[in-house]
Design a protein around this motif. Structure first.
Motif, PDB file in Angstrom:
ATOM      1  N   TYR A   1       0.891   9.320   6.101  1.00  0.00           N
ATOM      2  CA  TYR A   1       0.674   9.547   7.530  1.00  0.00           C
ATOM      3  C   TYR A   1      -0.807   9.375   7.891  1.00  0.00           C
ATOM      4  O   TYR A   1      -1.146   8.699   8.870  1.00  0.00           O
ATOM      5  CB  TYR A   1       1.154  10.948   7.910  1.00  0.00           C
ATOM      6  N   GLU A   2      -1.683   9.969   7.090  1.00  0.00           N
ATOM      7  CA  GLU A   2      -3.121   9.883   7.367  1.00  0.00           C
ATOM      8  C   GLU A   2      -3.637   8.456   7.190  1.00  0.00           C
ATOM      9  O   GLU A   2      -4.511   8.008   7.943  1.00  0.00           O
ATOM     10  CB  GLU A   2      -3.896  10.851   6.462  1.00  0.00           C
ATOM     11  N   ILE A   3      -3.122   7.739   6.218  1.00  0.00           N
ATOM     12  CA  ILE A   3      -3.499   6.340   6.027  1.00  0.00           C
ATOM     13  C   ILE A   3      -3.134   5.519   7.259  1.00  0.00           C
ATOM     14  O   ILE A   3      -3.926   4.701   7.743  1.00  0.00           O
ATOM     15  CB  ILE A   3      -2.822   5.762   4.760  1.00  0.00           C
ATOM     16  N   CYS A   4      -1.951   5.764   7.785  1.00  0.00           N
ATOM     17  CA  CYS A   4      -1.502   5.020   8.967  1.00  0.00           C
ATOM     18  C   CYS A   4      -2.344   5.352  10.184  1.00  0.00           C
ATOM     19  O   CYS A   4      -2.682   4.464  10.985  1.00  0.00           O
ATOM     20  CB  CYS A   4      -0.023   5.287   9.226  1.00  0.00           C
ATOM     21  N   LYS A   5      -2.706   6.619  10.344  1.00  0.00           N
ATOM     22  CA  LYS A   5      -3.582   7.007  11.450  1.00  0.00           C
ATOM     23  C   LYS A   5      -4.931   6.301  11.347  1.00  0.00           C
ATOM     24  O   LYS A   5      -5.471   5.797  12.341  1.00  0.00           O
ATOM     25  CB  LYS A   5      -3.788   8.529  11.454  1.00  0.00           C
TER      26      LYS A   5
ATOM     27  N   LEU B   1       0.828  -1.213   0.000  1.00  0.00           N
ATOM     28  CA  LEU B   1       0.000   0.000   0.000  1.00  0.00           C
ATOM     29  C   LEU B   1       0.858   1.257   0.000  1.00  0.00           C
ATOM     30  O   LEU B   1       0.658   2.161  -0.822  1.00  0.00           O
ATOM     31  CB  LEU B   1      -0.917  -0.011   1.228  1.00  0.00           C
ATOM     32  N   VAL B   2       1.823   1.328   0.891  1.00  0.00           N
ATOM     33  CA  VAL B   2       2.653   2.530   0.988  1.00  0.00           C
ATOM     34  C   VAL B   2       3.515   2.706  -0.262  1.00  0.00           C
ATOM     35  O   VAL B   2       3.637   3.820  -0.793  1.00  0.00           O
ATOM     36  CB  VAL B   2       3.530   2.472   2.253  1.00  0.00           C
TER      37      VAL B   2
ATOM     38  N   LYS C   1       2.325  13.116  -0.810  1.00  0.00           N
ATOM     39  CA  LYS C   1       2.332  11.684  -0.516  1.00  0.00           C
ATOM     40  C   LYS C   1       2.687  11.412   0.946  1.00  0.00           C
ATOM     41  O   LYS C   1       2.157  10.481   1.560  1.00  0.00           O
ATOM     42  CB  LYS C   1       3.316  10.967  -1.445  1.00  0.00           C
ATOM     43  N   ALA C   2       3.584  12.206   1.498  1.00  0.00           N
ATOM     44  CA  ALA C   2       3.953  12.037   2.901  1.00  0.00           C
ATOM     45  C   ALA C   2       2.729  12.250   3.797  1.00  0.00           C
ATOM     46  O   ALA C   2       2.501  11.483   4.755  1.00  0.00           O
ATOM     47  CB  ALA C   2       5.054  13.013   3.281  1.00  0.00           C
ATOM     48  N   GLU C   3       1.942  13.258   3.494  1.00  0.00           N
ATOM     49  CA  GLU C   3       0.727  13.500   4.265  1.00  0.00           C
ATOM     50  C   GLU C   3      -0.278  12.367   4.097  1.00  0.00           C
ATOM     51  O   GLU C   3      -0.930  11.944   5.061  1.00  0.00           O
ATOM     52  CB  GLU C   3       0.103  14.840   3.841  1.00  0.00           C
TER      53      GLU C   3
ATOM     54  N   ILE D   1       3.734   5.867  -3.049  1.00  0.00           N
ATOM     55  CA  ILE D   1       4.993   6.494  -3.473  1.00  0.00           C
ATOM     56  C   ILE D   1       5.166   6.404  -4.990  1.00  0.00           C
ATOM     57  O   ILE D   1       5.684   7.322  -5.627  1.00  0.00           O
ATOM     58  CB  ILE D   1       6.185   5.826  -2.760  1.00  0.00           C
ATOM     59  N   SER D   2       4.710   5.306  -5.595  1.00  0.00           N
ATOM     60  CA  SER D   2       5.001   5.023  -7.007  1.00  0.00           C
ATOM     61  C   SER D   2       4.234   5.898  -7.992  1.00  0.00           C
ATOM     62  O   SER D   2       4.639   6.013  -9.153  1.00  0.00           O
ATOM     63  CB  SER D   2       4.704   3.554  -7.320  1.00  0.00           C
TER      64      SER D   2
END
Length: 218
Positions: free
Chosen positions: A96-100, A39-40, A91-93, A44-45
């Motif tokens: 982060y939101e996906i992980c939260k 997923l991550v 993408k970094a945001e 990124i891709s």
């Protein structure tokens, strides 16, 4: 292209693609065997070259290999780790939101449902299908721009969008090819069946291909 030719076409693709690099997200899935990593790395891709995706994903996963570890980082740290991936700050945001959300609603476990995956910001059908197939080992058809372009170029389907192509392929592509078609056509699309001026003179599939939309080739 006649429907009956698909078995020959897929056999040729498997032979030809052995000479080219495997797509980075597939390599990552083989290394980690984890839906989270798929997923991550998919996030990124997007709009990023494979070599950049592979290096950025490796840096990020060295620091944070789980949602729990990821949310301990600042979004600026995630951005620095995945740079120079395209739109790396956005993408970094998203990561982060996906992980939260994973931690808050799914006990840190990536869901194994297309419908649930589409609830995450930044996750479209392409990413959801890759997570399902490469991350969870479930049946699915990932239709990126290469799969969409080439299957329509063959005349195997006739669709205007990748989502339409996916639905048509679900109705006619033999199950045994559902997972592998994305890897094969990404390789073929990047190395021979280009968007503009495909290398038809080197292609072993010209007898099967209707060349829909091809105005010039090499």
């Amino acid at each position: 292209m006649h429907d009956s030719q698909i078995h020959h076409v897929m056999a040729v693709l498997e032979q030809e693609c052995q000479q080219w690099e495997t797509p980075s997200v597939t390599v990552i899935s083989e290394q980690h065997r984890s839906a989270f990593h798929v997923l991550v790395s998919c996030i990124i891709s997007l709009r990023t070259k494979d070599a950049v995706t592979a290096a950025a994903s490796a840096r990020l996963f060295d620091r944070a290999g789980s949602p729990q570890e990821m949310v301990r980082l600042k979004t600026s740290e995630i951005a620095d780790l995945i740079y120079p991936a395209g739109f790396y700050r956005t993408k970094a945001e998203q990561i982060y939101e996906i992980c939260k959300k994973l931690l808050a609603e799914y006990n840190g476990i990536v869901p194994d449902s297309i419908e649930e995956l589409l609830r995450f910001k930044g996750v479209g059908r392409k990413t959801a299908n890759l997570v399902m197939t490469l991350g969870h080992g479930r049946q699915g058809i990932c239709v990126d721009i290469h799969v969409h372009r080439i299957t329509n170029r063959w005349g195997y389907v006739a669709a205007k969008t990748p989502d339409q192509t996916e639905q048509l392929l679900r109705g006619k592509l033999p199950d045994e090819y559902w997972i592998k078609i994305n890897d094969l056509l990404v390789c073929y699309g990047q190395n021979l069946c280009y968007p503009v001026s495909p290398a038809c003179s080197r292609c072993r599939l010209t007898d099967c291909c209707d060349q829909v939309g091809v105005q010039r080739s090499r």
